[in-house]
Design a protein around this motif. Structure first.
Motif: not given
Length: 799
Positions: A120-125, A156-157
């Motif tokens: 629903q928001g920012q993602v870190e990978i 949006g992942l």
């Protein structure tokens, strides 16, 4: 208002208040009942489960965990959806790989039925790279090698637990150990290890403080094969820009790039004006991402453009080797290589131009390193039908072309890429077209050429830039050496003019004096002249030649007095038929005057012959223009010995006349030989001594001449001896001032002067004098005519 009325009013108001309150109460209760009925839909009446510390894992059925999904809180909704808070997804690589990738996000919508979690928001990978090599226990990592990590930020992942794929269409930023970049859209499949960057890919890296930027339309990275695929990559590094339709990057276990495979319109350009194109390129890199080698194929095209200078070339394939700081150390072009360089401005002629062309099946270029990490070509090796062509086109006058050929050519370069030295081997050849249109060609096994040096970087009274603009050195040959089976030809510009053909084991040419020095069985053919010697010096400009050591010259016979290939015929013919041969210790040939001078030693003087006729003298000089000859020796000596084979007398008896003299002058045109300096002529009839003598050969169209052609000998017409003449025959001796011998009748006519009459002396008759004494060689008679009485006496004296 009375107290009673006030009490009744208060009681009525109280009752009314109670009624109102009751109404409100019942109304509120009614409304509350309705609100309570609708609230579950608004406040989570469809919530089935609320839990803290949610964890979900999936395995492959063989005990290997594929991924683990953890959340600090899960809110379950009806319909199979849930809201995950503080999510961490751990993706595990194949068994034995030890690889762990992680996805972090604050809120995810989780569709349990579809197995899809959407951020629903920012993602870190964090994507782990392959393990590095060489890790040992005790290094603080429990024996686990260090791994490089790819850190990605996006939004949006969505993660599909069934396929193990995470993807987004939003902007993504990624960070590598030595690079950072961004892209629009990304996906990662944990099962296959495929990382995809959708579009607008850009990343920047740094090598030794130098930034390199890569742009691509699309990128893919396969973790299992440690490869990355780039679509339409464009790279900017230092002063160089490169591009291709596709590129595949191969990584080492430590995450560094090992090889790049580029394909489709591979193009490299520098800000110095150098470009290179090919259909395919394979680039090898070291652990610091520095290129070590580049292999190009599918057609290589390169070009260079600088002020006043351009270069372009083609080849089917090529290889470039790199040294420290990405400097070029060696380049190789293969299969049908052609390189053409053009320069505007010649030395001393700024408006002129020059071109240099290289052709061969393979070209190797070694580079030397200059300050400022500059790579300058040092040596160029051309193999397989190697051809180097040098052309100059001055503002005024005709141009000059020089072509050098060989199975292999090695060029050593100097300043401004000018050629200093060229070494060739295997069927080498030089073709030089001079400004006058003449063509000089030489071939041999081994070739070494030195070129005139380029103008100095600085000259008196001008700075370096002015010196550089002072003109290009046209690589004019200053000296050339060919060894082994050397063959030289010179074709004059004038049609029909005599050419030159020469052979030797070695040929040395010096531009300063235009002299071609031939050694080792040297042979030179020029028109009617065929010359061999231990050494021959030939001046290409003047046409003069000098020979020494076992000199052997042959002049071919003239054809009815006509010129041979534009040159006079083969010199004096001595009245005979066939070629004229000369052997000597040394010889000089002057082209302009047509004079050939042969010299020797006292023990081995020059010897000239034609058939049975011969001349031996310390010096023999021939004139090819008028067919004359001069032979002489030291003053006061009878060093000239002449032998003439002829037919004498009415019976045409074969005889040989041997003449010794101090000098001999012979004219083939007059068919006359003048002997001076003390003459001795001897034949079978006797011996003549005189101060000088003249020998006349039979006319070329006479009867005697026809006999000469049949017998291939000269024919003496008559001999005139003058000055202190002494005729000696067996049993008699005649003296006088003049003796005339006529070959037709075999008679000697001896005359004297008024003060000294001719005299014959023999043992039988003593001394006899007269106005003339006639010796008849056919019957050995002597006829005395004249004298004081005018009597005629016929005296026969046996020999």
């Amino acid at each position: 208002m009375t107290i009673e009325k006030l009490r009744r009013g208060i009681i009525v108001a109280a009752v009314l208040l109670v009624v109102v309150l009751a109404g409100f109460f019942f109304y509120a209760r009614r409304q509350l009942t309705r609100i309570t009925k609708d609230l579950p839909g608004k406040l989570g009446a469809n919530i089935q489960q609320t839990a803290n510390g949610f964890t979900y894992s999936q395995s492959d059925g063989q005990g290997h965990t594929l991924f683990t999904l953890r959340a600090s809180k899960l809110t379950q909704f009806k319909g199979g959806h849930a809201l995950l808070h503080d999510v961490a997804i751990t993706l595990y690589g194949p068994p034995g790989s030890g690889r762990v990738d992680k996805i972090y996000g604050s809120d995810f919508d989780y569709d349990q039925a579809a197995g899809i979690a959407t951020a629903q928001g920012q993602v870190e990978i964090d994507l782990e790279g392959p393990a590095g090599e060489g890790a040992e226990k005790g290094d603080g990592n429990d024996g686990q090698a260090q791994r490089s990590t790819i850190h990605v930020k996006t939004s949006g992942l969505s993660f599909n637990q069934k396929t193990g794929e995470a993807e987004t269409a939003q902007h993504a930023e990624f960070q590598l150990p030595k690079a950072a970049g961004q892209a629009m859209g990304a996906s990662y499949n944990s099962k296959t290890g495929l990382l995809v960057l959708g579009s607008q890919v850009e990343f920047t890296t740094s090598t030794d403080g130098n930034a390199a930027t890569v742009h691509a339309a699309h990128a893919q990275m396969m973790r299992s094969t440690q490869q990355a695929y780039l679509l339409s990559p464009v790279t900017d590094f230092r002063n160089e820009k490169s591009s291709a339709k596709t590129a595949v990057l191969h990584f080492r276990k430590d995450g560094t790039t090992d090889r790049i495979d580029a394909e489709g319109d591979v193009h490299v350009a520098t800000d110095t004006g150098t470009t290179m194109q090919s259909q395919k390129a394979v680039i090898l890199l070291d652990g610091k991402s520095q290129p070590t080698r580049a292999d190009m194929s599918g057609g290589v095209i390169f070009a260079m453009k600088r002020p006043g200078q351009t270069m372009h070339g083609v080849a089917n394939e090529g290889t470039v080797n790199f040294g420290p700081e990405s400097t070029i150390t060696h380049a190789q072009l293969r299969n049908t290589v052609s390189v053409v360089e053009q320069v505007n401005g010649l030395r001393g002629d700024p408006r002129g131009s020059a071109t240099r062309e290289l052709r061969g099946s393979q070209v190797d270029v070694n580079f030397r390193q200059e300050p400022g990490n500059k790579s300058l070509a040092d040596k160029v090796l051309v193999r397989g039908g190697a051809v180097m062509t040098l052309r100059s086109l001055p503002t005024k006058g005709a141009g000059q072309d020089t072509t050098l050929m060989g199975d292999q050519l090695l060029a050593t370069l100097g300043e401004r890429n000018t050629i200093r030295q060229l070494d060739g081997s295997g069927q080498t050849k030089i073709i030089d077209k001079a400004q006058d249109g003449s063509v000089n060609t030489s071939s041999g096994d081994v070739l070494k050429v030195l070129f005139a040096p380029a103008p100095a970087e600085r000259a008196a009274g001008r700075d370096a830039k002015q010196a550089e603009q002072g003109g290009f050195n046209t690589s004019q040959i200053s000296s050339a050496v060919q060894v082994g089976h050397v063959v030289l030809t010179q074709t004059p510009a004038k049609k029909g003019a005599a050419g030159l053909h020469a052979t030797a084991q070695r040929a040395d040419y010096h531009e300063a004096d235009q002299v071609l020095h031939l050694t080792g069985g040297a042979r030179l053919e020029n028109g009617a002249l065929d010359l061999t010697a231990s050494a021959v010096d030939y001046n290409r400009e003047s046409g003069d030649a000098a020979a020494k050591g076992d000199v052997r010259a042959t002049y071919q016979e003239k054809n009815n007095g006509e010129k041979n290939n534009g040159q006079p015929g083969g010199g004096p013919q001595l009245g005979g038929e066939g070629p004229v041969h000369i052997v000597a210790a040394a010889a000089e040939f002057a082209h302009a005057s047509g004079i050939s001078r042969f010299t020797g030693t006292e023990k081995a003087p020059p010897h000239m012959w034609q058939g049975a006729n011969s001349i031996t003298a310390p010096v023999i000089e021939l004139s090819r223009k008028d067919g004359s000859l001069r032979a002489h020796g030291a003053k006061g000596t009878m060093g000239v010995r002449t032998t003439l084979a002829t037919m004498l007398g009415p019976k045409r008896q074969a005889d040989v006349v041997r003449i010794e003299s101090g000098t001999l002058d012979y004219s083939d045109q007059d068919r006359r030989g003048d002997f001076r300096g003390g003459v001795k002529a001897e034949d079978a009839d006797g011996t003549i001594h005189s101060d000088e003598a003249q020998v006349y050969l039979a006319a070329a169209n006479g009867t005697h001449a026809q006999t000469a052609k049949q017998t291939h000998t000269s024919q003496i017409d008559h001999i005139v001896a003058m000055g202190h003449v002494v005729l000696t025959q067996p049993g008699r001796k005649g003296t006088g001032e003049k003796l005339v011998y006529t070959a037709k009748d075999g008679k000697y006519v001896l005359t004297g002067s008024p003060k000294r009459q001719p005299m014959i002396e023999d043992a039988q008759h003593g001394r006899t004098t007269g106005a003339a004494l006639i010796f008849n060689s056919q019957d050995d008679s002597v006829e005395v005519t004249g004298g004081q009485s005018g009597a005629v006496t016929d005296t026969r004296v046996p020999k």
